[in-house]
Design a protein around this motif. Sequence first.
Motif: not given
Length: 441
Positions: A259-265, A270-273
């Motif tokens: 995940f990334g982009k919209a995750l931090g506005n 970013s995230a690895l899950a």
Amino acid sequence: MAVDDFQLPKSRAANERLHALIPGGAHTYAKGDDQYPENLAPVISHGRGAHVWDVDGNRYVEYGSGLRAVSLGHAHPRVTEAARRELDRGSNFARPSILELEAAERFLDTVPTAEMVKFAKNGSDVTTAAVRLARAATGRTLVAVCGDHPFFSVDDWFIGTTPMSAGIPDAITELTVAFPYGDLSATEELLTRYRNEIACLILEPAGHTEPPPGYLAGLRELADRHGCLLVFDEMITGLRWSPAGAQGLYGVAPDLSTFGKALGNGFAVSALAGRRDLMEHGGLRHDGDRVFLLSTTHGAETHALAAAMAVQTTYVEEGVTARLHALGEQLAAGVREAAAGMGVADHVVVRGRASNLVYATLDERGQPSQEYRTLFLRQLLAGGVLAPSFVVSSALDDADIAHTVEAVAAACAVYRKALDAGDPTHWLGGRPVKPVFRRWV
């Protein structure tokens, strides 16, 4: 404003200075001035909500903000306040902050298909970490990427497959193979051809079209049967499809997801899950070979994690995903009506999920055209709309949509003239815009 009267002298001067100091004149190739009409690449001063202002003082309704990262609008008060509060408390320490625990708990509550998460700063780092982890877990070397999706990482394993492969040895590029989106039989053929060699299938779970019925579940079954991992790149689909991303909407759980982009506005996070048994290969509580999964000095800066938590809370409490869809549907309907009214509905085409709209500019033969894209962009800019795509933010309102549709109608009127002339050159104002991935400048 007539496009011939629209001038950006301060932006033009700033672009020259940018090129003198920064390779490409920007820190992201997709933001380069080659992506905009000649001498009409605004340099941004600031933004608020759905609007940005350039250094020449022009205000624009903006789409695709931050390459889809700013989905709540610029300087969203809930997000900026959360980040500001942590900045006053220190942002980076010699040991984990308690905020890292809170952010992990918040993320895993939002994305319940994952059991562990590790944060970083950009999408490339986490997708590459997913590939490394897949190789370690399976003992295999090949990576299968969806060839229909444009971007996964700046790292060699992916960029080596693009036209901008200079500096990357063939031996690395040969370790990446491709499969087509939506075609299970072709993917199964690839897995059979490279039996016991492919470590993972990595793809965006959805794009400009919806997944065919049963497709993602079919990929899940193929990955299980062939012993490879299924990795979802949710950089774009994360939050925009549902708070839990495409996996939350379609009900198919990958082994790993990013995940990334919209995750931090707009904040860098970013995230690895993924599954606990896989993610623990990068931890301290297992007895196998250690995987250098992710280790970033700035990956857990408190202000960025606080921003991410505020974003996730805002999406859930305020129903942001539904609002993005409603705004996108309103915009798409208006653009299509404007294009039809000017007789160019077959040439200016809106595509994609309502929360992630793009547009195609087609020539007289119905083929994608950079020349017609240039014409369209010039007219939109002169009309006060900055729209490399039509990806909406939740900060847009009815007046912004109406303004955009009005600018689109004016652009489509010029588009019609160019089609009738059989040549858009007169309306380009210089060289056409260029694709990001190309071998030569």
